[in-house]
Design a protein around this motif. Structure first.
Motif, mmCIF file in Angstrom:
data_model
loop_
_atom_site.group_PDB
_atom_site.id
_atom_site.type_symbol
_atom_site.label_atom_id
_atom_site.label_comp_id
_atom_site.label_asym_id
_atom_site.label_seq_id
_atom_site.Cartn_x
_atom_site.Cartn_y
_atom_site.Cartn_z
ATOM 1 N N LEU A 87 1.036 -1.123 0.033
ATOM 2 C CA LEU A 87 -0.179 0.232 -0.079
ATOM 3 C C LEU A 87 0.818 1.307 -0.006
ATOM 4 C CD1 LEU A 87 -2.740 -0.929 2.450
ATOM 5 C CD2 LEU A 87 -3.019 -0.596 0.023
ATOM 6 N N ARG B 15 1.648 4.031 -3.131
ATOM 7 C CA ARG B 15 1.508 5.409 -3.104
ATOM 8 C C ARG B 15 2.665 6.180 -3.342
ATOM 9 N NH1 ARG B 15 1.299 9.788 -3.652
ATOM 10 N NH2 ARG B 15 0.417 11.564 -2.416
ATOM 11 N N LEU C 256 -3.795 5.140 -3.807
ATOM 12 C CA LEU C 256 -4.306 5.724 -2.628
ATOM 13 C C LEU C 256 -3.730 7.221 -2.210
ATOM 14 C CD1 LEU C 256 -3.565 2.661 -0.265
ATOM 15 C CD2 LEU C 256 -5.947 3.946 -0.831
ATOM 16 N N LEU D 282 0.079 6.952 5.226
ATOM 17 C CA LEU D 282 0.132 5.363 5.129
ATOM 18 C C LEU D 282 1.068 4.453 5.694
ATOM 19 C CD1 LEU D 282 -0.926 4.960 1.345
ATOM 20 C CD2 LEU D 282 -2.337 4.382 3.295
#
Length: 170
Positions: free
Chosen positions: A58, A62, A68, A76
């Motif tokens: 994740l 990014r 995201l 994050l």
């Protein structure tokens, strides 16, 4: 010629260490535990890897700018940090639980050693370069991309090398 003998001595000492681990009372007890404990150890190992990989993926997505984007990389990284730590704890504890009763089988397996080397490098990257870049509000674009790619390669390499352990015999 002397060099080959030195490598053999190192290998033999590693073999002896792994044999001693396997013969320890704790390892023998683990080996005699009901099958469900081995199954649970494998499940926790997989769960740990999933926690680590998804959390890191994740943040890396990014950093690459492909996911995201309504969060910053530092946000994050902070959100996923507890999952990474939990996943690493699962990996290490379940890994020891799986290794100890059959350490002598793991020692000669090249996939096991490859996994361990990748794991160490991935940890070094995780807690040095990755941590620094993921904490920056506006890291240099090339550095963010480089960090994300190298992080993804090493962490997924750990997973693939771990999977290979069962398929590569010594």
């Amino acid at each position: 010629m002397k060099e080959a003998g030195e490598n053999e001595e190192i290998s033999m000492s590693t073999e002896a260490i792994f044999q001693a681990i396997q013969n320890s009372s704790i390892a023998v007890s683990l080996g005699q535990a009901p099958l469900i404990f081995g199954i649970l150890a494998q499940l926790f190992h997989i769960a740990g890897l999933v926690l680590v990989l998804t959390s890191i993926l994740l943040v890396n997505l990014r950093l690459l700018g492909v996911g995201l984007t309504h969060f910053t990389a530092p946000q994050l990284a902070n959100y996923t940090k507890p999952f990474v730590i939990t996943g690493l704890a699962f990996l290490v504890l379940s890994g020891v639980f799986m290794l100890a009763p059959s350490a002598a089988l793991y020692e000669p397996n090249p996939a096991f050693w490859f996994k361990m080397k990748l794991f160490v490098v991935a940890l070094v990257i995780q807690y040095s370069l990755y941590r620094k870049v993921a904490a920056a509000e506006n890291p240099q674009r090339w550095l963010a991309i480089f960090t994300a790619i190298i992080s993804i390669l090493f962490w997924f390499g750990v997973g693939l090398a771990g999977r290979a352990i069962g398929f590569i015999a010594a």
